[in-house]
Write a protein that holds these residues in place. Structure first.
Motif, short mmCIF file in Angstrom:
data_model
loop_
_atom_site.label_atom_id
_atom_site.label_comp_id
_atom_site.label_asym_id
_atom_site.label_seq_id
_atom_site.Cartn_x
_atom_site.Cartn_y
_atom_site.Cartn_z
N PRO A 117 -4.32 -18.42 0.17
CA PRO A 117 -3.68 -17.12 -0.09
C PRO A 117 -4.69 -16.11 -0.61
CG PRO A 117 -2.48 -18.95 -1.12
CD PRO A 117 -3.80 -19.50 -0.69
N ASP A 118 -4.43 -14.84 -0.34
CA ASP A 118 -5.31 -13.78 -0.84
C ASP A 118 -5.22 -13.70 -2.36
OD1 ASP A 118 -6.14 -12.90 1.74
OD2 ASP A 118 -4.20 -11.89 1.98
N GLU A 119 -6.34 -13.33 -2.97
CA GLU A 119 -6.37 -13.20 -4.42
C GLU A 119 -5.44 -12.07 -4.88
OE1 GLU A 119 -10.14 -13.04 -6.37
OE2 GLU A 119 -11.11 -14.26 -4.83
N GLU A 120 -4.76 -12.31 -5.96
CA GLU A 120 -3.85 -11.32 -6.52
C GLU A 120 -4.63 -10.07 -6.91
OE1 GLU A 120 -0.02 -10.22 -7.09
OE2 GLU A 120 -0.63 -12.27 -6.56
N GLY A 121 -4.14 -8.91 -6.49
CA GLY A 121 -4.77 -7.66 -6.88
C GLY A 121 -5.84 -7.18 -5.93
N ARG A 122 -6.27 -8.05 -4.99
CA ARG A 122 -7.30 -7.63 -4.04
C ARG A 122 -6.64 -7.31 -2.70
NH1 ARG A 122 -12.85 -11.05 -4.60
NH2 ARG A 122 -13.48 -9.31 -3.29
N SER A 123 -7.36 -6.57 -1.87
CA SER A 123 -6.80 -6.19 -0.57
C SER A 123 -6.51 -7.43 0.26
CB SER A 123 -7.78 -5.28 0.17
OG SER A 123 -9.02 -5.94 0.37
N PRO A 124 -5.44 -7.42 1.05
CA PRO A 124 -5.04 -8.59 1.82
C PRO A 124 -5.87 -8.77 3.08
CG PRO A 124 -3.54 -6.81 2.27
CD PRO A 124 -4.48 -6.30 1.21
N THR A 125 -5.65 -9.90 3.72
CA THR A 125 -6.24 -10.19 5.02
C THR A 125 -5.14 -10.17 6.06
OG1 THR A 125 -7.96 -11.58 4.04
CG2 THR A 125 -7.48 -11.94 6.37
N ALA A 126 -5.37 -9.47 7.16
CA ALA A 126 -4.41 -9.47 8.26
C ALA A 126 -4.56 -10.77 9.03
CB ALA A 126 -4.64 -8.28 9.17
N ARG A 127 -3.44 -11.43 9.30
CA ARG A 127 -3.45 -12.69 10.05
C ARG A 127 -2.37 -12.62 11.12
NH1 ARG A 127 -4.00 -13.93 4.52
NH2 ARG A 127 -6.00 -14.91 3.99
N TRP A 128 -2.73 -13.05 12.33
CA TRP A 128 -1.77 -12.98 13.42
C TRP A 128 -2.15 -13.94 14.54
CZ3 TRP A 128 -5.76 -9.64 12.69
CH2 TRP A 128 -6.54 -9.27 13.79
N ILE A 129 -1.24 -14.10 15.50
CA ILE A 129 -1.43 -14.98 16.65
C ILE A 129 -1.24 -14.17 17.93
CG2 ILE A 129 -0.67 -17.08 17.84
CD1 ILE A 129 0.55 -18.00 15.16
N ALA A 182 -0.86 -0.88 5.86
CA ALA A 182 0.29 -0.03 5.51
C ALA A 182 1.21 -0.74 4.52
CB ALA A 182 1.05 0.35 6.78
N GLU A 183 1.45 -2.02 4.75
CA GLU A 183 2.29 -2.79 3.82
C GLU A 183 1.68 -2.82 2.43
OE1 GLU A 183 4.26 -6.05 6.92
OE2 GLU A 183 2.43 -6.51 5.83
N TRP A 184 0.37 -3.02 2.37
CA TRP A 184 -0.33 -3.11 1.09
C TRP A 184 -0.23 -1.79 0.32
CZ3 TRP A 184 -5.95 -2.04 -0.18
CH2 TRP A 184 -6.28 -2.56 -1.43
N ILE A 185 -0.39 -0.68 1.04
CA ILE A 185 -0.30 0.63 0.41
C ILE A 185 1.10 0.85 -0.15
CG2 ILE A 185 -0.33 3.12 0.85
CD1 ILE A 185 -2.56 2.58 2.89
N GLU A 186 2.11 0.49 0.64
CA GLU A 186 3.49 0.66 0.19
C GLU A 186 3.79 -0.20 -1.03
OE1 GLU A 186 5.69 2.72 1.42
OE2 GLU A 186 4.80 3.38 3.31
N GLN A 187 3.25 -1.42 -1.04
CA GLN A 187 3.48 -2.32 -2.18
C GLN A 187 2.87 -1.76 -3.47
OE1 GLN A 187 1.86 -6.06 -0.89
NE2 GLN A 187 3.48 -6.39 0.64
N ARG A 188 1.81 -0.99 -3.32
CA ARG A 188 1.17 -0.40 -4.50
C ARG A 188 1.79 0.94 -4.89
NH1 ARG A 188 -5.07 0.01 -3.70
NH2 ARG A 188 -4.42 0.79 -1.65
#
Length: 705
Positions: free
Chosen positions: A422-434, A636-642
């Motif tokens: 999992p991504d570290e709390e408070g840091r920018s996420p990683t996009a993952r997809w198939i 976009a999701e990360w920005i909205e969450q913040r």
């Protein structure tokens, strides 16, 4: 502090350059020189010449016509020499590298009388591997290397390609070619060139029989004796990933200039992106034992190889089993009444069903890597001529293949670890997809992982360790502000930032037109039809045109609706390489013919067509990001969450930067004139439209009501 002797040296070099060239000082150019000089000369020094303090980076947006290249060269060269530091000039494009080496640096040396030794640095992929081409020639059609994916390399070398390889090796052996791909008179297709190059996992370095004649290492040796290295962003990032100083000078003793700096964040994100194709990986795992037994047979069952090969039996079985289990799990996620071609994991959070499998895959790959690393070490020793039961020829034949396997297993491990961690709390996420991948005769599933922001990585591996740095481009700001750049690059908010306007008279030399349009891009089909009709009506009156689209579909549909006369004048992206399109465009204009370029995003920047080569730029649609892009969607999701607004905080500023780049194609010299036409009324009908328009150069506006 900029001491008087250094200040006088910089001013003297600038005055000498202007006098020798018969030029007048440009106010913006002087300001840029002063800004860079203040920042770099103000860096505190320790007893051993190390940097003290943190105010060592500056960002300068220098509008077209500022003369930024000459400005940063005249500012950084005297400071680097005075501080006994190396200078690395990093660009995003080959064309700018060539301009620096072939034009700008020789001019500075000659006209500013600043003696400097410089060299162009490139990655291994730009140089011929003598071993590889010899093996390809010897095998006459057999695979000479491990492909990353089996479907990407043809197993039979056609006679025409073999003749080309013979010509290349003859030119190299006779000294008529130095092994640098960029120095070939005729460009080579990637599929022809790729099998002839190596990477750090396959290269045996000084143990190679051809080391003394290796084009890559010949070029590398020259870097140690120069003051200035011209590189690209990818090479700088690769060097930093290896700890710094492995390819380029040590970061702590280096001043970096990142020209085309608006590309640095995306390059960094891509550098830490991983991918794995499931079906292809299963085939690789299934064939591992056979390939390793082939190594043992070729080495006459050498005991030094037999032990690590036998220890790989368990990890290989585990790898095959895990991949067999992972396949149905992934396929299950991609199933349903309407199976998706792409499945993005919201927030980058991988479904629970995949996490334990990916964790097991990481462990199996790591165990396998340990044994492959030992095999590589054994083969390396055999090539060194030490006491070994393996013939040197055998070691040379297998070293690149095992190294390639090692690299591929490492890539699988990195992808699996990204999915399992999992991504570290408070840091920018990683996009993952198939993704579903369409092959010639089959389909595959591809797991992908890309960080949405490389800010933390750049902060840790670049800004905190380098001596000093300059980030510059004609477009660094978004909506007139540096905020987004600083966040993307991980630079502190107090970084010295300067915006220098272009000296061009945009109002009197250019027009920004927004004609009346019945349709909105929110209705793609109707908008495309109206764009096609508008172009069909207006292109006949234009002579030198660049039409920019945001999608292949719209570009091809628009082209199809044009008259034969217009079609014959169009050079569409995809028909030729970008350089070939620009070459043909110039030739048509020189011949007095009409020429129209249809292009996508890659033609919206870095295209330099001054004077009569370009008098009209037509932008069919505002360059917003594709809505379903996995990286942008996760951001976009990360920005909205913040607590932010993804559209206004991210999408609009990004579109502003791209639009400014596109508009910047029109005026390239002070004498140029022409018109930019925007076929998207959202700049008038939407609240954000005013922001986008105000961020553009001050063209004379013709906006239909």
């Amino acid at each position: 502090m900029l001491e008087s002797t250094l200040k006088e040296g910089i001013q003297g070099a600038y005055s000498q350059f202007l006098k020798s060239r018969g030029l007048k000082a440009r106010p913006a150019q002087k300001l840029m020189i002063a800004q860079i000089a203040r920042t770099l000369a103000g860096i505190g020094l320790g007893e051993k010449g190390e940097r003290l303090g943190e105010s060592h980076v500056t960002a300068v947006e220098a509008g077209t016509g500022t003369g930024k290249t000459i400005a940063y060269l005249l500012a950084t060269l005297p400071i680097a020499q005075a501080r006994k530091k190396k200078l690395v000039l990093s660009t995003a494009t080959v064309s700018l590298q060539e301009q620096l080496v072939n034009k700008d640096l020789p001019e500075v040396v000659k006209h500013a009388q600043l003696p400097v030794r410089y060299q162009l640095a490139k990655g291994r992929g730009r140089y011929l591997c003598v071993n590889k081409i010899e093996q390809r020639m010897e095998r006459q059609g057999e695979l000479g290397q491990m492909a990353l994916y089996e479907d990407e390399v043809a197993e039979v070398i056609d006679p025409r390609t073999l003749d080309l390889y013979r010509t290349l090796i003859d030119k190299f052996a006779s000294g008529r070619w130095d092994g640098d791909r960029d120095n070939l008179a005729e460009p080579l297709d990637d599929e022809v060139w790729r099998p002839l190059t190596s990477d750090h996992m396959q290269c045996s370095n000084r143990r190679c029989l051809n080391f003394s004649s290796c084009p890559f290492y010949r070029a590398r040796e020259q870097l140690e004796s120069v003051d200035l290295v011209v590189a690209n962003h990818d090479l700088v990032l690769a060097d930093l990933a290896l700890g710094g100083g492995a390819i380029l000078p040590e970061p702590g003793d280096t001043i970096y200039v990142f020209d085309e700096g608006h590309h640095l964040a995306d390059k960094a994100n891509g550098h830490f992106a991983f991918a794995m194709r499931l079906g292809s990986s299963q085939k690789m795992a299934a064939g591992l034992t056979k390939r390793l037994n082939g190594l043992l047979d070729d080495a006459a069952g050498a005991l030094v190889l037999k032990d690590p090969v036998e220890r790989m039996a368990g990890p290989i079985r585990d790898l095959e089993l895990i991949l067999e289990q992972l396949g149905p799990a992934v396929e299950g996620l991609m199933s349903g009444d309407s199976p998706p071609e792409r499945l993005r994991f919201p927030g980058g959070r991988v479904p629970e069903v995949l996490i334990p499998l990916c964790l097991d895959l990481t462990r199996a790959c790591e165990r396998l890597q340990m044994q492959l690393e030992q095999l590589v070490a054994v083969l390396r020793e055999a090539m060194e001529g030490e006491q070994s039961e393996i013939e040197r020829a055998v070691a040379e034949r297998w070293y690149p293949q095992i190294g390639s396997l090692w690299g591929r297993v490492q890539q699988m491990s990195w992808l699996a670890r990204s999915y399992a961690t999992p991504d570290e709390e408070g840091r920018s996420p990683t996009a993952r997809w198939i993704n579903r991948i369409e092959l010639d005769l089959s389909r595959d599933l591809e797991l992908r992982s890309t960080p949405v922001s490389a800010a933390d990585t750049l902060r840790e591996h670049l800004w905190e360790v380098c001596f000093g740095a300059v980030v510059t481009s004609a477009t660094l700001t978004a909506l007139g502000r540096f905020d987004q750049l600083l966040e993307q690059l991980g630079l502190p908010a107090e970084t010295a930032c300067v915006r220098l306007e272009s000296p061009f008279d945009h109002y009197n030399h250019g027009v920004l037109a927004v004609p009346a349009m019945r349709t909105d891009p929110s209705d793609p089909q109707s908008h495309t039809e109206e764009v096609a009709d508008y172009l069909a009506q207006n292109l006949p009156a234009m002579e030198a045109v660049l039409v920019l689209f945001t999608s292949w579909r719209q570009m091809l549909a628009t082209l199809e609706r044009q008259t034969e006369s217009i079609k014959n004048s169009v050079l569409a992206q995809g028909a030729y390489s970008r350089q070939e399109i620009l070459k043909r465009h110039r030739a048509r204009i020189d011949a007095g013919e009409r020429s129209i370029i249809f292009g996508l995003a890659s033609f919206a920047e870095g295209v330099d067509l001054p004077g009569g080569y370009l008098t009209d730029v037509v932008i069919t649609k505002l360059p917003f990001s594709v809505p379903d892009d996995p990286v942008d969607a996760t951001m976009a999701e990360w920005i909205e969450q913040r607590g932010g607004n993804a559209f206004s905080d991210w999408a609009v500023p990004a579109a502003s930067m791209r639009l400014t780049q596109a508009v910047g194609r029109l005026l390239r010299t002070e004498q140029d004139s022409g018109q930019v036409t925007l076929l998207d009324r959202r700049v008038v009908t939407r609240r954000y439209g005013r922001q986008l328009l105000d961020a553009l150069p001050p063209f004379r506006r013709q906006i239909a009501s």
